[in-house]
Design an enzyme around this catalytic site. Sequence first.
Site, PDB file in Angstrom:
ATOM      1  N   HIS A  20       0.832  -1.203   0.000  1.00  0.00           N
ATOM      2  CA  HIS A  20       0.000   0.000   0.000  1.00  0.00           C
ATOM      3  C   HIS A  20       0.872   1.260   0.000  1.00  0.00           C
ATOM      4  O   HIS A  20       0.579   2.231  -0.699  1.00  0.00           O
ATOM      5  CB  HIS A  20      -0.922   0.021   1.224  1.00  0.00           C
ATOM      6  CG  HIS A  20      -2.024  -0.988   1.159  1.00  0.00           C
ATOM      7  ND1 HIS A  20      -3.356  -0.658   1.281  1.00  0.00           N
ATOM      8  CD2 HIS A  20      -2.011  -2.338   0.984  1.00  0.00           C
ATOM      9  CE1 HIS A  20      -4.108  -1.740   1.181  1.00  0.00           C
ATOM     10  NE2 HIS A  20      -3.299  -2.778   1.012  1.00  0.00           N
ATOM     11  N   ASP A 121      -6.568   5.391   3.335  1.00  0.00           N
ATOM     12  CA  ASP A 121      -6.627   3.990   2.905  1.00  0.00           C
ATOM     13  C   ASP A 121      -7.804   3.261   3.555  1.00  0.00           C
ATOM     14  O   ASP A 121      -8.711   3.892   4.114  1.00  0.00           O
ATOM     15  CB  ASP A 121      -5.289   3.325   3.242  1.00  0.00           C
ATOM     16  CG  ASP A 121      -4.914   2.194   2.299  1.00  0.00           C
ATOM     17  OD1 ASP A 121      -5.813   1.552   1.749  1.00  0.00           O
ATOM     18  OD2 ASP A 121      -3.696   1.941   2.130  1.00  0.00           O
TER      19      ASP A 121
END
Length: 408
Positions: A20, A121
Site C-alpha cells: 500500500h 486507505d
Amino acid sequence: MDSETANFRILMFPWLAHGHIFPYLELSRRLLIRKNFHIYLCSTPINSTSINTFIHNNNLSESIEVVELHLQPSHELPPHYHTTKNLPSHLAFTLIKAFQTAESSFSDIITTLKPDLVIFDAFQPWAARLASSQGIPAVNFTPLGAATSSYTYHHCLLRHPDGDFPFQELCLADDRLKEGLDGFFQFLYDNVFEEDEDVLLVNYRLSTDIALFKTSRALEGKYIDYFSAVVNRKLLCVGPLVADVKKDDEEEEKFPLGEEISVEDALPKGFLERVNERGIVVPGWAPQARILAHRNTASFVSHCGWSSLNESIYFGVPVIGMPVKLNMFIDCRMLVEAGACVEVERDENGVYKGEEIAKAIRKVVVESSGEGLRQRAQELSEKMKMEEGQELDEVAESLWQLCLKNKD
C-alpha cells in the site's frame, strides 16, 4: 486564489503494508510531475527507512516529507512489528486492531500540518472524519482492484447468492474461501468500523466527490462502472503505478514472516542440481519488474497479488495463476476472463499439485493456446500504457480542483 501559483499540500495516509505504501509513493511521484503539490507521507517509524530510500532514489526530498505516526505501545506488538513486512502471520489482525490506536496521533498530525487534502486507505475511516471535522476534504485510495471490490460488496454486504451477481466469472466456488471472506469482514465490523456502518461503503461515503483505484479501464472498465454506481462516487483510475525499471528497484512486500528455512530445505531434494543449467533460483528478493520487462520472459507463475498482476500485464506477460489468499482468487479470475491468465487447478483439499502446475505451464508456454494468451496480454499492455498518462492527468486535475474549491 490564483490557481496557477498555488502550492497545495496533500497528506497521504496509507495502510502499514508496503503493498500500500509504495503505490502511495508512486502516485505521489506522478502527481508531482503534473501539479505543484507538496506531499506528506504518514507512516510508522519502522517504515521510514524504505520510504526515505524511495524519496532519495527519485530526488524528491524537497517535495515529499515523511511524518511519523505512533501506535499505542503494546507488549504483544512492539514497534518493529508496526508494519506488515516480516510480521508473523498470527499477528496480522492484531496489527489492524493496533492501527486503530493511532487515531489520536493522526489527529495531532492533521491539526499541526493543516493540509489542503487527505488521501486515506482502507482501515482508517476515522482519518476522513478527522479531516472533515477541520474542513479538509478527504479522498479514499485503496490499492485494490475494482473486480474484488465488486464481488465482496455483492457477497459480504448484500449477502445475495452468487447466482445473482452480474460477473459470474469472479464467483468463488470453494465454500472455504467464502467463509474466510465472511470472517475477515466480520473482524472489520467488530474492530475497525462503527456498528451501523457498511464496511465496504463507508470509506467511499466519506470520500469527497471522487475515489481512487489502482487499476486501469483497459483492464477493469466494466467492474469500475458497476462499482461506481454502487458507491455513488466517480471512481478515477490511477493506472497500474508500475515503477520505472530503469531506476534501482525498491524492495517489495514479502509474505508474513513464518519459520525460516533454507532454499534447499524448502525445495524437493536434488531440485537445485537438476535445474542448475536451465534456470535460476533466487533465495532472497528478486527485481520482479525488471524480470517481467525482459523480452525473454514468456510467462509469470504468480500468487496473484494485485501489484504483481498489474506489473505482469503492463509488460505484456501472461500469468499462470496460483492464488493463495481471498482477493487473489477474485483478481486471478478477472484476468482469466480478460484472456491473459490460466489458473492452476487445485485438488479437493485446495492443494496445488505438480502435475496441474506443469499442465498450466505447458498451456501457456508450449502449446498453441499460449500464443493467444500472449497476444491478449500484449494488447492489454498497449492499452494500459496508452491510457495511463491521461488517467493520471485526470486524477491530478481532480485533486487540484478539490483543493482549490476548499480554499475559495
